[in-house]
Design a protein around this motif. Structure first.
Motif, short mmCIF file in Angstrom:
data_model
loop_
_atom_site.label_atom_id
_atom_site.label_comp_id
_atom_site.label_asym_id
_atom_site.label_seq_id
_atom_site.Cartn_x
_atom_site.Cartn_y
_atom_site.Cartn_z
N ARG A 146 7.42 15.79 3.82
CA ARG A 146 7.28 14.34 3.67
C ARG A 146 6.55 13.78 4.90
O ARG A 146 6.89 14.12 6.04
N PRO A 147 5.56 12.90 4.67
CA PRO A 147 4.79 12.37 5.80
C PRO A 147 5.66 11.69 6.85
O PRO A 147 5.38 11.81 8.05
N GLU A 148 6.71 10.98 6.42
CA GLU A 148 7.53 10.26 7.40
C GLU A 148 8.28 11.23 8.32
O GLU A 148 8.55 10.91 9.48
N VAL A 149 8.61 12.41 7.81
CA VAL A 149 9.27 13.41 8.65
C VAL A 149 8.28 13.96 9.68
O VAL A 149 8.58 14.06 10.86
N LEU A 150 7.09 14.31 9.23
CA LEU A 150 6.07 14.80 10.15
C LEU A 150 5.73 13.76 11.21
O LEU A 150 5.53 14.09 12.38
N ARG A 151 5.67 12.49 10.80
CA ARG A 151 5.34 11.43 11.76
C ARG A 151 6.42 11.34 12.84
O ARG A 151 6.11 11.20 14.03
N THR A 152 7.69 11.41 12.45
CA THR A 152 8.77 11.34 13.43
C THR A 152 8.76 12.53 14.36
O THR A 152 8.99 12.39 15.57
N LEU A 153 8.46 13.71 13.84
CA LEU A 153 8.38 14.89 14.69
C LEU A 153 7.22 14.76 15.69
O LEU A 153 7.36 15.16 16.85
N VAL A 210 15.32 12.70 9.61
CA VAL A 210 15.00 12.94 11.02
C VAL A 210 14.95 11.61 11.75
O VAL A 210 14.37 10.64 11.24
N ALA A 211 15.57 11.54 12.92
CA ALA A 211 15.53 10.33 13.74
C ALA A 211 15.30 10.72 15.19
O ALA A 211 15.71 11.80 15.63
N LEU A 212 14.63 9.84 15.93
CA LEU A 212 14.41 10.08 17.36
C LEU A 212 15.73 10.02 18.10
O LEU A 212 16.56 9.14 17.84
N GLY A 213 15.91 10.94 19.04
CA GLY A 213 17.15 10.99 19.80
C GLY A 213 16.95 10.64 21.26
O GLY A 213 16.05 9.89 21.63
N ASP A 214 17.78 11.23 22.11
CA ASP A 214 17.74 10.93 23.54
C ASP A 214 16.64 11.75 24.22
O ASP A 214 16.19 12.77 23.70
N PRO A 215 16.20 11.28 25.40
CA PRO A 215 15.14 12.01 26.13
C PRO A 215 15.60 13.42 26.51
O PRO A 215 16.76 13.64 26.85
N MET A 216 14.67 14.36 26.49
CA MET A 216 14.98 15.73 26.92
C MET A 216 14.93 15.79 28.44
O MET A 216 14.10 15.12 29.07
N SER A 217 15.79 16.59 29.02
CA SER A 217 15.82 16.69 30.48
C SER A 217 14.57 17.34 31.03
O SER A 217 14.13 17.05 32.14
N GLU A 218 13.96 18.25 30.26
CA GLU A 218 12.71 18.89 30.66
C GLU A 218 11.94 19.32 29.43
O GLU A 218 12.51 19.48 28.34
N THR A 219 10.65 19.48 29.61
CA THR A 219 9.80 19.90 28.49
C THR A 219 10.06 21.36 28.16
O THR A 219 10.02 22.21 29.06
#
Length: 301
Positions: A146-153, A210-219
């Motif tokens: 689904r496009p909305e899933v790819l966009r969120t990723l 899929v939803a955006l979560g918290d920032p990652m501590s490192e890449t």
């Protein structure tokens, strides 16, 4: 003034004066270039017409003095957008076609805009073919993402944040919630995969939400090329379907398939009897049913 000095001043003058619709005053140029009025006049006379040796008059850069203002007339090739002929346009649209159809949404949108722009810049004959060519270029894809899933990723990767996802696990036939730290997106054999920071691989079409979560501590530091190699070599222990590939002298290799079912059956047929789907039963049954249908089609009187 020496020739190198003249060249340096000329390279400054052309873009500077060209940006001013009504030209630039002699006094302003004297101050900027630190030259006298007589030296400026000599410079304009020396570089009055500059261009390629074999160019026609309309391909020359012309600097000229009109009253107390200096103006520049640029060649048409500097001010007119390029015009693509049929072959050039077809090549560009053919390259953009797959991006319009099977790329992540942000890239697909840009490819659409660029396609329209290329058609606008094409010759009349090429433009007449433009849309037809663009719409006819496709690549095979087994993915049903689904496009909305790819966009969120995409957004998660750009912003460096984790995702909260509902993901369907085929082996358990259940949907679970999990936090994933994304490291990259890969398209292999027509299907999109999310590579996580722990090197796990998730098939994008199986995300239910899929939803955006918290920032990652490192890449995440993940070798995406190694992940691609594993996917391309069908070395996917998380896959649902087991395949046996038989070689000469009784040799065989067992592996699991993690891509789309249609792609699986195409690949098995391409092995000309060397590959066999062994499990799960429904995948084997689907392969058998398709094979029988093909056999009936070619043996019907």
């Amino acid at each position: 003034m020496s020739l190198p000095d003249d060249l340096a001043r000329f390279l400054f003058l052309v873009p500077y004066v060209a940006q001013q619709r009504n030209g630039v005053t002699v006094r302003e140029l004297q101050e900027i270039l630190s030259v006298s009025r007589a030296d400026l006049a000599k410079l304009l006379e020396r570089v009055a017409l500059v261009g390629a040796p074999d160019g026609s008059p309309d391909e020359l850069v012309e600097l000229y003095l009109e009253g107390e203002r200096v103006h520049v007339a640029l060649p048409q090739r500097f001010t007119r957008p390029p015009r693509f002929d049929v072959r050039e346009m077809v090549a560009l649209l053919a390259a953009l076609g797959p991006l319009r159809e099977n790329a992540p949404p942000s890239i697909a949108e840009r490819a659409d805009v660029l396609t329209d722009r290329i058609v606008e810049l094409a010759s009349e004959r090429a433009a007449a073919l433009g849309k037809t060519v663009g719409d006819q270029v496709r690549i095979l894809s087994d993915g049903i993402e689904r496009p909305e899933v790819l966009r969120t990723l995409e957004q998660a990767l750009e912003q460096g944040v984790a995702i909260e996802a509902e993901y369907w696990t085929a082996s358990r036939d259940s949907v679970g919630t999990r936090r994933i730290e994304p490291a990259g997106l890969l398209q292999v054999r027509g299907a999109w995969y999310l590579i996580a920071g722990d090197q796990k691989t998730f098939k994008v079409e199986r995300f239910r939400a899929v939803a955006l979560g918290d920032p990652m501590s490192e890449t995440p530091d993940v070798d995406l090329e190694e992940s691609r190699r594993r996917l391309e070599e069908l070395d996917m222990p998380w896959g649902d379907t087991e395949i046996v590939l038989r070689g000469g002298e009784g040799q065989e290799r067992r592996f699991r398939w993690g891509s789309g079912d249609a792609g699986l059956r195409r690949w098995v047929r391409a092995q000309r009897g060397r590959a066999e789907v062994t499990e799960p039963p429904e995948a084997r049954a689907a392969m058998v049913a398709e094979t029988r249908e093909l056999l009936e089609r070619y043996t019907a009187e």
